[in-house]
Design a protein around this motif. Structure first.
Motif, PDB file in Angstrom:
ATOM      1  N   ILE A  71       3.071   9.659 -10.132  1.00  0.00           N
ATOM      2  CA  ILE A  71       2.401   9.801 -11.426  1.00  0.00           C
ATOM      3  C   ILE A  71       1.690  11.150 -11.526  1.00  0.00           C
ATOM      4  O   ILE A  71       1.805  11.852 -12.540  1.00  0.00           O
ATOM      5  CB  ILE A  71       1.399   8.646 -11.645  1.00  0.00           C
ATOM      6  N   ILE A  72       0.972  11.525 -10.470  1.00  0.00           N
ATOM      7  CA  ILE A  72       0.160  12.744 -10.512  1.00  0.00           C
ATOM      8  C   ILE A  72       1.012  14.005 -10.491  1.00  0.00           C
ATOM      9  O   ILE A  72       0.792  14.947 -11.272  1.00  0.00           O
ATOM     10  CB  ILE A  72      -0.849  12.752  -9.349  1.00  0.00           C
ATOM     11  N   PHE A  73       2.005  14.046  -9.619  1.00  0.00           N
ATOM     12  CA  PHE A  73       2.745  15.289  -9.404  1.00  0.00           C
ATOM     13  C   PHE A  73       4.069  15.379 -10.159  1.00  0.00           C
ATOM     14  O   PHE A  73       4.644  16.467 -10.259  1.00  0.00           O
ATOM     15  CB  PHE A  73       3.001  15.484  -7.903  1.00  0.00           C
ATOM     16  N   LEU A  74       4.558  14.264 -10.700  1.00  0.00           N
ATOM     17  CA  LEU A  74       5.819  14.299 -11.435  1.00  0.00           C
ATOM     18  C   LEU A  74       5.655  13.888 -12.895  1.00  0.00           C
ATOM     19  O   LEU A  74       5.989  14.646 -13.809  1.00  0.00           O
ATOM     20  CB  LEU A  74       6.849  13.387 -10.747  1.00  0.00           C
TER      21      LEU A  74
ATOM     22  N   LYS B 152       0.822  -1.197   0.000  1.00  0.00           N
ATOM     23  CA  LYS B 152       0.000   0.000   0.000  1.00  0.00           C
ATOM     24  C   LYS B 152       0.867   1.262   0.000  1.00  0.00           C
ATOM     25  O   LYS B 152       0.572   2.243  -0.694  1.00  0.00           O
ATOM     26  CB  LYS B 152      -0.935   0.003   1.209  1.00  0.00           C
ATOM     27  N   ALA B 153       1.963   1.247   0.752  1.00  0.00           N
ATOM     28  CA  ALA B 153       2.868   2.393   0.767  1.00  0.00           C
ATOM     29  C   ALA B 153       3.527   2.579  -0.596  1.00  0.00           C
ATOM     30  O   ALA B 153       3.660   3.701  -1.092  1.00  0.00           O
ATOM     31  CB  ALA B 153       3.926   2.209   1.852  1.00  0.00           C
ATOM     32  N   GLN B 154       3.938   1.489  -1.217  1.00  0.00           N
ATOM     33  CA  GLN B 154       4.515   1.559  -2.561  1.00  0.00           C
ATOM     34  C   GLN B 154       3.519   2.164  -3.539  1.00  0.00           C
ATOM     35  O   GLN B 154       3.878   2.983  -4.399  1.00  0.00           O
ATOM     36  CB  GLN B 154       4.920   0.160  -3.029  1.00  0.00           C
ATOM     37  N   THR B 155       2.267   1.754  -3.402  1.00  0.00           N
ATOM     38  CA  THR B 155       1.236   2.229  -4.327  1.00  0.00           C
ATOM     39  C   THR B 155       0.945   3.712  -4.124  1.00  0.00           C
ATOM     40  O   THR B 155       0.721   4.443  -5.098  1.00  0.00           O
ATOM     41  CB  THR B 155      -0.051   1.398  -4.147  1.00  0.00           C
ATOM     42  N   TRP B 156       0.940   4.176  -2.882  1.00  0.00           N
ATOM     43  CA  TRP B 156       0.743   5.603  -2.631  1.00  0.00           C
ATOM     44  C   TRP B 156       1.888   6.424  -3.223  1.00  0.00           C
ATOM     45  O   TRP B 156       1.660   7.498  -3.804  1.00  0.00           O
ATOM     46  CB  TRP B 156       0.633   5.869  -1.131  1.00  0.00           C
TER      47      TRP B 156
ATOM     48  N   LEU C 210      -6.026   1.139  -4.389  1.00  0.00           N
ATOM     49  CA  LEU C 210      -6.187   2.020  -3.229  1.00  0.00           C
ATOM     50  C   LEU C 210      -7.645   2.340  -2.905  1.00  0.00           C
ATOM     51  O   LEU C 210      -8.006   2.496  -1.729  1.00  0.00           O
ATOM     52  CB  LEU C 210      -5.426   3.322  -3.457  1.00  0.00           C
ATOM     53  N   PHE C 211      -8.487   2.437  -3.944  1.00  0.00           N
ATOM     54  CA  PHE C 211      -9.813   3.001  -3.719  1.00  0.00           C
ATOM     55  C   PHE C 211     -10.983   2.094  -4.095  1.00  0.00           C
ATOM     56  O   PHE C 211     -12.128   2.426  -3.802  1.00  0.00           O
ATOM     57  CB  PHE C 211      -9.956   4.323  -4.491  1.00  0.00           C
ATOM     58  N   LEU C 212     -10.720   0.977  -4.772  1.00  0.00           N
ATOM     59  CA  LEU C 212     -11.807   0.093  -5.185  1.00  0.00           C
ATOM     60  C   LEU C 212     -11.723  -1.242  -4.462  1.00  0.00           C
ATOM     61  O   LEU C 212     -10.636  -1.678  -4.059  1.00  0.00           O
ATOM     62  CB  LEU C 212     -11.763  -0.152  -6.701  1.00  0.00           C
ATOM     63  N   ARG C 213     -12.845  -1.879  -4.313  1.00  0.00           N
ATOM     64  CA  ARG C 213     -12.871  -3.217  -3.749  1.00  0.00           C
ATOM     65  C   ARG C 213     -12.513  -4.239  -4.818  1.00  0.00           C
ATOM     66  O   ARG C 213     -12.727  -4.017  -6.010  1.00  0.00           O
ATOM     67  CB  ARG C 213     -14.258  -3.520  -3.174  1.00  0.00           C
ATOM     68  N   GLN C 214     -11.994  -5.375  -4.354  1.00  0.00           N
ATOM     69  CA  GLN C 214     -11.590  -6.420  -5.292  1.00  0.00           C
ATOM     70  C   GLN C 214     -12.765  -6.927  -6.121  1.00  0.00           C
ATOM     71  O   GLN C 214     -12.597  -7.395  -7.241  1.00  0.00           O
ATOM     72  CB  GLN C 214     -10.960  -7.592  -4.521  1.00  0.00           C
TER      73      GLN C 214
ATOM     74  N   GLU D 103       3.626   5.558  -5.794  1.00  0.00           N
ATOM     75  CA  GLU D 103       3.403   5.500  -7.249  1.00  0.00           C
ATOM     76  C   GLU D 103       2.322   6.501  -7.666  1.00  0.00           C
ATOM     77  O   GLU D 103       2.467   7.206  -8.666  1.00  0.00           O
ATOM     78  CB  GLU D 103       2.995   4.079  -7.636  1.00  0.00           C
ATOM     79  N   LEU D 104       1.252   6.567  -6.900  1.00  0.00           N
ATOM     80  CA  LEU D 104       0.159   7.486  -7.217  1.00  0.00           C
ATOM     81  C   LEU D 104       0.642   8.934  -7.198  1.00  0.00           C
ATOM     82  O   LEU D 104       0.386   9.705  -8.132  1.00  0.00           O
ATOM     83  CB  LEU D 104      -0.980   7.295  -6.216  1.00  0.00           C
TER      84      LEU D 104
END
Length: 204
Positions: free
Chosen positions: A123-126, A113-117, A190-194, A119-120
């Motif tokens: 992607i958004i800010f860089l 989850k930390a890796q994914t945050w 991060l935001f959707l259920r499986q 990454e998010l």
């Protein structure tokens, strides 16, 4: 599993031993990412042949120059054209396959989850601002070359300089698609259920 040993008795590294060098973040696939990734991987596989063509051109140029004393500027320019094409199209392929180089000492020590945050936010800010700037400035760069009917400055050089400059827009446009695909996968984790209909059952 038995280890292969060299003459000094030390284990010889095998391909399986190198698995720990992979830094793939396991993300769920979405319907959108699955479609985009398939297209980008096919394009990347096709354009990878540009490296073979580049090698042939280099060898041919060397043979002509040193054996027949006939160096040609067209071959010199074709070499960096092919190199640019291979590199630009390789960007989206590497990002899609998650095989780009990560210079990060702490990434693998973090939770998924930390890796994914990270990454998010990256992607958004860089990545997205960088891609936006490149694509915006590439358009007038290419159009100006088209309007001038720009050719090589070197005698006997290649014409249609706008064509190779257009590869800049295409290459980074494909990278933008890869970023969009990756962003959908990051958001899915991060935001959707499986069980969401947007997430495919298979994971990479």
């Amino acid at each position: 599993m038995p280890q292969n040993k060299g003459g000094n008795g030390r284990p010889i590294a095998t391909l399986m031993d190198l698995d720990h060098f992979n830094h793939h973040t396991e993300l769920p696939h979405t319907r959108m990412s699955n479609l985009i990734d398939q297209v980008l991987l096919k394009i990347g596989n096709l354009m990878s042949w540009s490296w073979v063509v580049l090698m042939v051109v280099i060898i041919l140029n060397v043979v002509m120059r040193y054996l027949f004393d006939q160096g040609r500027i067209e071959f010199e320019e074709l070499q960096w054209h092919l190199y640019a094409i291979g590199w630009l199209f390789g960007l989206s392929y590497c990002f899609t396959a998650d095989d780009h180089v990560r210079v990060d000492l702490i990434h693998d020590r973090l939770s998924l989850k930390a890796q994914t945050w990270i990454e998010l936010l990256g992607i958004i800010f860089l990545l997205i601002p960088f891609l936006t700037l490149v694509l915006l400035y590439a358009v007038p760069f290419i159009l100006y070359s088209w309007e001038l009917s720009e050719v090589s400055d070197a005698p006997g050089g290649l014409p249609y300089r706008w064509a190779i400059k257009s590869m800049l827009f295409i290459g980074f446009g494909l990278l933008a698609l890869a970023a969009l695909s990756r962003l959908s996968r990051v958001c899915a984790l991060l935001f959707l259920r499986q069980s969401s209909p947007f997430i495919l059952a298979e994971t990479k």
